[in-house]
Design a protein around this motif. Structure first.
Motif, PDB file in Angstrom:
ATOM      1  N   PHE A   1       0.825  -1.211   0.000  1.00  0.00           N
ATOM      2  CA  PHE A   1       0.000   0.000   0.000  1.00  0.00           C
ATOM      3  C   PHE A   1       0.856   1.255   0.000  1.00  0.00           C
ATOM      4  O   PHE A   1       0.515   2.253  -0.634  1.00  0.00           O
ATOM      5  CB  PHE A   1      -0.954   0.019   1.190  1.00  0.00           C
ATOM      6  CG  PHE A   1      -2.142  -0.884   1.022  1.00  0.00           C
ATOM      7  CD1 PHE A   1      -2.898  -0.856  -0.139  1.00  0.00           C
ATOM      8  CD2 PHE A   1      -2.504  -1.759   2.022  1.00  0.00           C
ATOM      9  CE1 PHE A   1      -3.992  -1.684  -0.308  1.00  0.00           C
ATOM     10  CE2 PHE A   1      -3.595  -2.587   1.869  1.00  0.00           C
ATOM     11  CZ  PHE A   1      -4.343  -2.550   0.696  1.00  0.00           C
ATOM     12  N   VAL A   2       1.976   1.222   0.700  1.00  0.00           N
ATOM     13  CA  VAL A   2       2.882   2.379   0.693  1.00  0.00           C
ATOM     14  C   VAL A   2       3.508   2.548  -0.680  1.00  0.00           C
ATOM     15  O   VAL A   2       3.604   3.667  -1.203  1.00  0.00           O
ATOM     16  CB  VAL A   2       3.962   2.213   1.786  1.00  0.00           C
ATOM     17  CG1 VAL A   2       5.031   3.280   1.656  1.00  0.00           C
ATOM     18  CG2 VAL A   2       3.335   2.258   3.159  1.00  0.00           C
TER      19      VAL A   2
ATOM     20  N   VAL B   1       2.296   1.599  -3.544  1.00  0.00           N
ATOM     21  CA  VAL B   1       1.283   1.962  -4.542  1.00  0.00           C
ATOM     22  C   VAL B   1       1.092   3.482  -4.611  1.00  0.00           C
ATOM     23  O   VAL B   1       0.764   4.024  -5.657  1.00  0.00           O
ATOM     24  CB  VAL B   1      -0.042   1.226  -4.231  1.00  0.00           C
ATOM     25  CG1 VAL B   1      -1.243   1.895  -4.840  1.00  0.00           C
ATOM     26  CG2 VAL B   1       0.041  -0.189  -4.721  1.00  0.00           C
ATOM     27  N   GLN B   2       1.336   4.160  -3.521  1.00  0.00           N
ATOM     28  CA  GLN B   2       1.176   5.611  -3.501  1.00  0.00           C
ATOM     29  C   GLN B   2       2.155   6.309  -4.443  1.00  0.00           C
ATOM     30  O   GLN B   2       1.913   7.436  -4.860  1.00  0.00           O
ATOM     31  CB  GLN B   2       1.365   6.148  -2.077  1.00  0.00           C
ATOM     32  CG  GLN B   2       0.400   5.569  -1.087  1.00  0.00           C
ATOM     33  CD  GLN B   2      -1.047   5.834  -1.466  1.00  0.00           C
ATOM     34  OE1 GLN B   2      -1.401   6.914  -1.893  1.00  0.00           O
ATOM     35  NE2 GLN B   2      -1.878   4.820  -1.311  1.00  0.00           N
ATOM     36  N   TYR B   3       3.242   5.641  -4.784  1.00  0.00           N
ATOM     37  CA  TYR B   3       4.255   6.238  -5.647  1.00  0.00           C
ATOM     38  C   TYR B   3       4.235   5.677  -7.057  1.00  0.00           C
ATOM     39  O   TYR B   3       5.102   5.991  -7.858  1.00  0.00           O
ATOM     40  CB  TYR B   3       5.645   6.033  -5.036  1.00  0.00           C
ATOM     41  CG  TYR B   3       5.776   6.741  -3.730  1.00  0.00           C
ATOM     42  CD1 TYR B   3       6.010   8.102  -3.684  1.00  0.00           C
ATOM     43  CD2 TYR B   3       5.630   6.058  -2.539  1.00  0.00           C
ATOM     44  CE1 TYR B   3       6.103   8.765  -2.490  1.00  0.00           C
ATOM     45  CE2 TYR B   3       5.722   6.709  -1.337  1.00  0.00           C
ATOM     46  CZ  TYR B   3       5.962   8.063  -1.317  1.00  0.00           C
ATOM     47  OH  TYR B   3       6.050   8.714  -0.131  1.00  0.00           O
ATOM     48  N   TYR B   4       3.248   4.843  -7.376  1.00  0.00           N
ATOM     49  CA  TYR B   4       3.155   4.241  -8.700  1.00  0.00           C
ATOM     50  C   TYR B   4       2.286   5.105  -9.593  1.00  0.00           C
ATOM     51  O   TYR B   4       1.280   5.652  -9.174  1.00  0.00           O
ATOM     52  CB  TYR B   4       2.559   2.835  -8.598  1.00  0.00           C
ATOM     53  CG  TYR B   4       2.384   2.170  -9.933  1.00  0.00           C
ATOM     54  CD1 TYR B   4       3.475   1.679 -10.621  1.00  0.00           C
ATOM     55  CD2 TYR B   4       1.130   2.036 -10.501  1.00  0.00           C
ATOM     56  CE1 TYR B   4       3.330   1.072 -11.843  1.00  0.00           C
ATOM     57  CE2 TYR B   4       0.962   1.430 -11.716  1.00  0.00           C
ATOM     58  CZ  TYR B   4       2.067   0.946 -12.395  1.00  0.00           C
ATOM     59  OH  TYR B   4       1.912   0.357 -13.598  1.00  0.00           O
ATOM     60  N   SER B   5       2.682   5.215 -10.855  1.00  0.00           N
ATOM     61  CA  SER B   5       1.899   5.957 -11.833  1.00  0.00           C
ATOM     62  C   SER B   5       1.689   5.070 -13.060  1.00  0.00           C
ATOM     63  O   SER B   5       2.662   4.554 -13.616  1.00  0.00           O
ATOM     64  CB  SER B   5       2.640   7.234 -12.233  1.00  0.00           C
ATOM     65  OG  SER B   5       1.923   7.911 -13.229  1.00  0.00           O
TER      66      SER B   5
END
Length: 135
Positions: A53-54, A56-60
Protein backbone atom coordinates in the motif's frame (compact mmCIF):
# COMPACT_ATOMS: atom_id res chain seq x y z
CA UNK A 1 -4.89 -23.99 44.51
CA UNK A 2 -4.52 -22.44 41.07
CA UNK A 3 -7.37 -19.98 41.70
CA UNK A 4 -5.72 -18.72 44.87
CA UNK A 5 -2.47 -18.28 42.96
CA UNK A 6 -4.20 -16.17 40.27
CA UNK A 7 -6.05 -14.11 42.87
CA UNK A 8 -2.76 -13.25 44.55
CA UNK A 9 -1.31 -12.26 41.18
CA UNK A 10 -4.30 -10.05 40.37
CA UNK A 11 -3.65 -7.93 43.45
CA UNK A 12 -0.21 -7.04 42.13
CA UNK A 13 0.56 -4.94 39.08
CA UNK A 14 -1.40 -5.85 35.93
CA UNK A 15 1.69 -6.17 33.73
CA UNK A 16 3.33 -8.51 36.21
CA UNK A 17 0.06 -10.47 36.36
CA UNK A 18 0.02 -10.93 32.59
CA UNK A 19 3.69 -11.91 32.48
CA UNK A 20 3.15 -14.50 35.20
CA UNK A 21 0.18 -15.98 33.36
CA UNK A 22 2.38 -16.44 30.30
CA UNK A 23 5.22 -17.85 32.38
CA UNK A 24 3.12 -20.35 34.34
CA UNK A 25 0.79 -21.27 31.49
CA UNK A 26 0.75 -25.05 31.11
CA UNK A 27 1.63 -26.08 27.57
CA UNK A 28 2.25 -29.50 26.05
CA UNK A 29 5.82 -30.69 25.61
CA UNK A 30 5.35 -31.20 21.87
CA UNK A 31 4.66 -27.50 21.35
CA UNK A 32 7.68 -25.99 19.63
CA UNK A 33 8.58 -23.11 17.38
CA UNK A 34 7.42 -25.10 14.34
CA UNK A 35 3.83 -24.57 15.47
CA UNK A 36 4.22 -20.83 14.87
CA UNK A 37 4.89 -21.09 11.13
CA UNK A 38 1.30 -20.25 10.18
CA UNK A 39 1.19 -17.18 12.42
CA UNK A 40 4.61 -16.07 11.14
CA UNK A 41 3.37 -16.52 7.59
CA UNK A 42 0.25 -14.48 8.34
CA UNK A 43 2.35 -11.71 9.91
CA UNK A 44 4.73 -11.61 6.93
CA UNK A 45 1.87 -11.41 4.44
CA UNK A 46 0.26 -8.64 6.50
CA UNK A 47 3.52 -6.65 6.58
CA UNK A 48 3.98 -7.27 2.85
CA UNK A 49 0.47 -5.96 2.16
CA UNK A 50 1.10 -2.81 4.20
CA UNK A 51 4.33 -2.18 2.33
CA UNK A 52 2.52 -2.71 -0.96
CA UNK A 53 0.00 0.00 0.00
CA UNK A 54 2.88 2.38 0.69
CA UNK A 55 4.53 1.53 -2.62
CA UNK A 56 1.28 1.96 -4.54
CA UNK A 57 1.18 5.61 -3.50
CA UNK A 58 4.25 6.24 -5.65
CA UNK A 59 3.15 4.24 -8.70
CA UNK A 60 1.90 5.96 -11.83
CA UNK A 61 0.19 3.96 -14.62
CA UNK A 62 1.96 5.77 -17.43
CA UNK A 63 4.03 4.35 -20.25
CA UNK A 64 7.20 4.80 -18.20
CA UNK A 65 5.95 2.87 -15.17
CA UNK A 66 9.27 1.04 -14.84
CA UNK A 67 10.93 4.42 -14.44
CA UNK A 68 8.74 5.13 -11.41
CA UNK A 69 9.81 1.87 -9.77
CA UNK A 70 13.39 3.06 -10.09
CA UNK A 71 12.52 6.47 -8.61
CA UNK A 72 10.76 5.02 -5.52
CA UNK A 73 14.00 4.65 -3.51
CA UNK A 74 14.72 8.32 -4.11
CA UNK A 75 11.24 9.76 -3.44
CA UNK A 76 10.22 9.05 0.16
CA UNK A 77 12.43 9.34 3.19
CA UNK A 78 12.83 5.58 3.64
CA UNK A 79 11.86 4.49 0.13
CA UNK A 80 14.98 2.42 -0.42
CA UNK A 81 14.34 0.47 2.78
CA UNK A 82 10.66 -0.08 1.94
CA UNK A 83 11.39 -1.27 -1.59
CA UNK A 84 14.18 -3.65 -0.61
CA UNK A 85 12.29 -5.11 2.32
CA UNK A 86 9.26 -5.56 0.07
CA UNK A 87 11.40 -7.51 -2.39
CA UNK A 88 13.20 -9.61 0.23
CA UNK A 89 10.04 -10.33 2.22
CA UNK A 90 8.73 -12.34 -0.73
CA UNK A 91 11.68 -14.72 -0.44
CA UNK A 92 11.12 -15.07 3.29
CA UNK A 93 7.40 -15.74 2.73
CA UNK A 94 8.15 -18.57 0.30
CA UNK A 95 10.79 -20.01 2.64
CA UNK A 96 8.32 -20.07 5.55
CA UNK A 97 5.52 -21.31 3.29
CA UNK A 98 7.55 -24.29 2.08
CA UNK A 99 8.57 -25.14 5.64
CA UNK A 100 4.90 -24.93 6.64
CA UNK A 101 3.97 -27.40 3.89
CA UNK A 102 6.85 -29.70 4.85
CA UNK A 103 5.67 -29.62 8.47
CA UNK A 104 2.21 -30.63 7.24
CA UNK A 105 3.70 -33.51 5.25
CA UNK A 106 5.82 -34.63 8.18
CA UNK A 107 2.87 -34.59 10.59
CA UNK A 108 0.61 -36.40 8.07
CA UNK A 109 -1.87 -33.56 7.81
CA UNK A 110 -3.05 -34.76 4.42
CA UNK A 111 -5.39 -37.12 6.28
CA UNK A 112 -7.64 -34.13 7.02
CA UNK A 113 -8.74 -33.71 3.41
CA UNK A 114 -10.57 -30.36 3.52
CA UNK A 115 -7.79 -28.57 5.37
CA UNK A 116 -5.11 -30.07 3.15
CA UNK A 117 -6.95 -29.20 -0.08
CA UNK A 118 -7.54 -25.62 1.02
CA UNK A 119 -3.84 -25.33 1.90
CA UNK A 120 -2.78 -26.68 -1.49
CA UNK A 121 -5.14 -24.26 -3.24
CA UNK A 122 -3.70 -21.35 -1.24
CA UNK A 123 -0.15 -22.50 -2.02
CA UNK A 124 -0.92 -22.61 -5.75
CA UNK A 125 -2.61 -19.21 -5.53
CA UNK A 126 0.46 -17.65 -3.89
CA UNK A 127 2.74 -19.21 -6.52
CA UNK A 128 0.53 -17.98 -9.37
CA UNK A 129 0.34 -14.45 -7.98
CA UNK A 130 4.10 -14.33 -7.59
CA UNK A 131 4.74 -15.49 -11.14
CA UNK A 132 2.03 -13.46 -12.89
CA UNK A 133 2.30 -10.31 -10.83
CA UNK A 134 -0.42 -8.36 -9.10
CA UNK A 135 -2.67 -7.86 -12.14
Amino acid sequence: MKIIFYLKLMRSNNIIFLLNIVRFNPTPISLSLWWNLASLLYFLILVQTLRAFVLVQYYSPLVASFFYTQIIPLEPIIGYFIRLTHINCVNIIFFVLYFHVLKGLFLRSWKIKTVWYSGVVLLLLVILVSFFGYT
